[in-house]
Design a protein around this motif. Structure first.
Motif, PDB file in Angstrom:
ATOM      1  N   ARG A  67       0.762  -1.757   0.421  1.00 42.83           N
ATOM      2  CA  ARG A  67      -0.135  -0.258   0.245  1.00 42.83           C
ATOM      3  C   ARG A  67       0.887   1.266   0.069  1.00 42.83           C
ATOM      4  O   ARG A  67       0.631   2.228   0.050  1.00 42.83           O
ATOM      5  CB  ARG A  67      -0.735  -0.473   1.930  1.00 42.83           C
ATOM      6  CG  ARG A  67      -2.029  -1.065   1.208  1.00 42.83           C
ATOM      7  CD  ARG A  67      -2.185  -1.017   2.520  1.00 42.83           C
ATOM      8  NE  ARG A  67      -3.838  -1.603   2.286  1.00 42.83           N
ATOM      9  CZ  ARG A  67      -3.712  -3.705   2.103  1.00 42.83           C
ATOM     10  NH1 ARG A  67      -2.670  -4.097   2.282  1.00 42.83           N
ATOM     11  NH2 ARG A  67      -4.635  -4.208   2.194  1.00 42.83           N
ATOM     12  N   LEU A 158      -7.944   5.396  -0.797  1.00 44.17           N
ATOM     13  CA  LEU A 158      -7.496   5.351  -2.176  1.00 44.17           C
ATOM     14  C   LEU A 158      -5.899   5.634  -1.647  1.00 44.17           C
ATOM     15  O   LEU A 158      -4.955   5.259  -3.150  1.00 44.17           O
ATOM     16  CB  LEU A 158      -7.756   5.734  -3.388  1.00 44.17           C
ATOM     17  CG  LEU A 158      -9.614   4.717  -2.980  1.00 44.17           C
ATOM     18  CD1 LEU A 158     -10.317   5.692  -4.466  1.00 44.17           C
ATOM     19  CD2 LEU A 158      -9.470   3.943  -3.699  1.00 44.17           C
ATOM     20  N   ARG A 159      -5.636   6.702  -1.229  1.00 41.89           N
ATOM     21  CA  ARG A 159      -4.315   7.453  -1.904  1.00 41.89           C
ATOM     22  C   ARG A 159      -3.405   7.403  -0.137  1.00 41.89           C
ATOM     23  O   ARG A 159      -4.333   7.657   0.557  1.00 41.89           O
ATOM     24  CB  ARG A 159      -4.071   8.959  -1.857  1.00 41.89           C
ATOM     25  CG  ARG A 159      -3.067   9.347  -2.551  1.00 41.89           C
ATOM     26  CD  ARG A 159      -3.310  11.408  -2.784  1.00 41.89           C
ATOM     27  NE  ARG A 159      -1.802  11.572  -2.502  1.00 41.89           N
ATOM     28  CZ  ARG A 159      -0.845  11.671  -3.641  1.00 41.89           C
ATOM     29  NH1 ARG A 159      -1.507  11.284  -5.201  1.00 41.89           N
ATOM     30  NH2 ARG A 159      -0.025  12.070  -3.814  1.00 41.89           N
ATOM     31  N   GLU A 161      -0.278   7.709   1.634  1.00 45.25           N
ATOM     32  CA  GLU A 161       1.220   8.446   1.043  1.00 45.25           C
ATOM     33  C   GLU A 161       2.253   8.058   2.640  1.00 45.25           C
ATOM     34  O   GLU A 161       2.054   8.239   3.789  1.00 45.25           O
ATOM     35  CB  GLU A 161       1.627  10.101   1.295  1.00 45.25           C
ATOM     36  CG  GLU A 161       2.085  10.802   1.648  1.00 45.25           C
ATOM     37  CD  GLU A 161       2.375  12.153   1.040  1.00 45.25           C
ATOM     38  OE1 GLU A 161       3.735  12.985   1.096  1.00 45.25           O
ATOM     39  OE2 GLU A 161       1.370  12.839   1.333  1.00 45.25           O
TER      40      GLU A 161
END
Length: 518
Positions: A67, A158-159, A161
């Motif tokens: 991920r 979904l994103r 970092e």
């Protein structure tokens, strides 16, 4: 750089992980696991726990990398490691699940909370299950549990970092350097999300058909029980995942009226008891160290018998079922609930051993050691809660009921394979000529009972019941029931204190026996 730290504890997964979901929704994330030597040197820690955690961390690391995140490892005191990270790259928020652990982890969390306040770091601690912090009494507890279990699982954005912060990984310590000298059970369950999902799927799809009627005997329990307890204890599964998956499976029309549906319903009730018992430790952390009922302080402390203790932990009590259970624990790290309860009862009553050392020993033997469940149950089976029926297990009767052919004791105690069936429950009663023909030496190959069972049980029950009958001991019961008693039925909320107490006691007597059977 603005980022948040996700601190993994006993929640070694990505799925339904509220702290990770909250942190990832707000910006860059640094995922951190802190291996704390001070916690692993506590007397309830074992090498098998560390091994299970290491296996789970390897899979967690891989899940995070898929991920776009990395898992950092630090070895040291949690507050010091967080301070070191903050000095290197200040973070604005710390995310971790609320933990109801042992006394050492409780004090650790207090130190971390103090440090966060001093540094202006916001510490977000969502609940991992149905345990409520700061709860004063149980009136609304069931509704809160249901609301948590019915809520949607925490999903990741979904994103994702990763916080780009340099971090030098500390080497993984050897167990012996942490004081973990005992060998791991060679047949223990393995850690990791893959193993957890396989156990859950196998139980829901197939093994649950044997749950009702199969979980009491040590012969059938290894397959009939879900075997999810270590995965719940160390967090490779969330309880909400298991509850929702169980309810979804029960909703299958093809299961209506089947043994499997009945087994899943019984299993679901025990998932509720899971949190019920952990809530006791959350509400009253001292039950790890002192009797739940203060009137039982001093009941056994002054009469410690080292010979009896050594006979128990070495599996040499002379009662075959007890010694076979100890042998199974050494090899597998697991035992079904009825046999766990029997071990504690035998230690507490005929052997008259204090519950605290017995509880610490068993904490190290159980791969699925969960402090809240463990200490609540150890006290209950030892008769020190003051509100539960005295549970005295006769190990000879249990052997006849749960292992009538002697298959279990012969499996784990090789010497008993030469004992004729007529003497399998009480091999010390074999006539000398029978033992000689079998090539057995009574007192060596076959240990003699460490105490005479029947009079020892009578004396133990007499002493406990005499203490329980004292007016000052009875007077404290209402307070304990208000603090820890279940409020399972809303109608009870309209009843008077005496009716509530009686209802709570009746449920505890009938239902509490299944807390380790999930």
């Amino acid at each position: 750089m603005r980022y948040g730290v996700v601190w993994f504890k006993r929640d070694l997964r990505v799925q339904d992980h509220a702290p990770l979901a909250e942190a990832a929704a707000r910006g860059p994330v640094l995922c951190l696991y802190i291996l704390e030597p001070a916690l692993w040197r506590q007397p309830d820690a074992a090498a098998q726990h560390l091994g299970f955690v290491r296996e789970s961390l390897r899979e967690l690391h891989a899940d995070l990398r898929r991920r776009g995140l990395r898992l950092r490892l630090a070895v040291g005191d949690a507050q010091e490691m967080l301070a070191r990270l903050h000095a290197q790259a200040p973070f604005e928020a710390l995310y971790s699940h609320q933990e109801t652990g042992n006394g050492a982890s409780f004090e650790r969390d207090r130190r971390v909370a103090r440090w966060c306040r001093e540094q202006g770091v916001a510490w977000h601690e969502p609940r991992p299950w149905g345990v409520v912090r700061g709860l004063r009494e149980r009136r609304q507890w069931v509704r809160q549990w249901e609301a948590h279990m019915a809520a949607p699982q925490a999903g990741l954005p979904l994103r994702l970092e990763d916080a780009v912060v340099p971090w030098a990984h500390d080497p993984w310590p050897e167990p012996v350097s942490l004081g973990l000298a005992e060998a791991e059970p060679p047949l223990r369950q393995r850690g990791g999300r893959t193993q957890a999902e396989a156990a859950l799927h196998g139980f829901l799809q197939d093994r649950s058909a044997a749950y009702r009627g199969g979980i009491s005997s040590p012969l059938s329990a290894p397959d009939a029980c879900s075997r999810l307890s270590p995965h719940l204890a160390w967090g490779t599964l969330s309880l909400r995942e298991v509850v929702q998956a169980t309810r979804e499976r029960m909703a299958d029309p093809a299961l209506a009226g089947t043994r499997q549906h009945a087994g899943l319903a019984a299993f679901l009730s025990r998932l509720h008891w899971h949190c019920h018992f952990i809530q006791k430790l959350e509400t009253e952390p001292d039950i790890e160290f002192r009797p739940m009922h203060p009137g039982y302080e001093g009941l056994r402390e002054a009469e410690w018998d080292e010979a009896r203790w050594q006979a128990l932990v070495n599996g040499r009590t002379g009662w075959p079922l007890v010694d076979a259970c100890v042998a199974m624990l050494r090899e597998t790290g697991w035992l079904n609930f009825r046999m766990r309860a029997m071990l504690v009862s035998v230690a507490a009553y005929p052997l008259w051993l204090h519950w605290r050392p017995v509880g610490l020993w068993l904490a190290r033997q159980f791969l699925d050691y969960e402090p809240g469940i463990h200490w609540s149950q150890v006290q209950m089976q030892s008769g020190t809660t003051g509100i539960n029926t005295t549970r005295v297990y006769n190990p000879i009767k249990q052997a006849r009921d749960q292992d009538p052919e002697g298959r279990f004791v012969r499996q784990w105690l090789p010497a008993l394979r030469r004992v004729p069936q007529a003497w399998i429950f009480e091999p010390w009663r074999m006539p000398p000529e029978v033992a000689q023909r079998a090539g057995l030496r009574l007192g060596e190959d076959i240990p003699l009972p460490v105490v005479d069972l029947a009079p020892a049980l009578r004396e133990a029950k007499r002493r406990v019941h005499e203490l329980r009958a004292r007016p000052e001991v009875q007077a404290e019961q209402d307070t304990i029931v208000r603090r820890h008693g279940s409020r399972h039925r809303p109608a009870e909320q309209l009843a008077g204190p005496r009716q509530q107490r009686r209802a709570a006691q009746a449920r505890q007597q009938a239902d509490a026996q299944g807390a380790f059977d999930f």
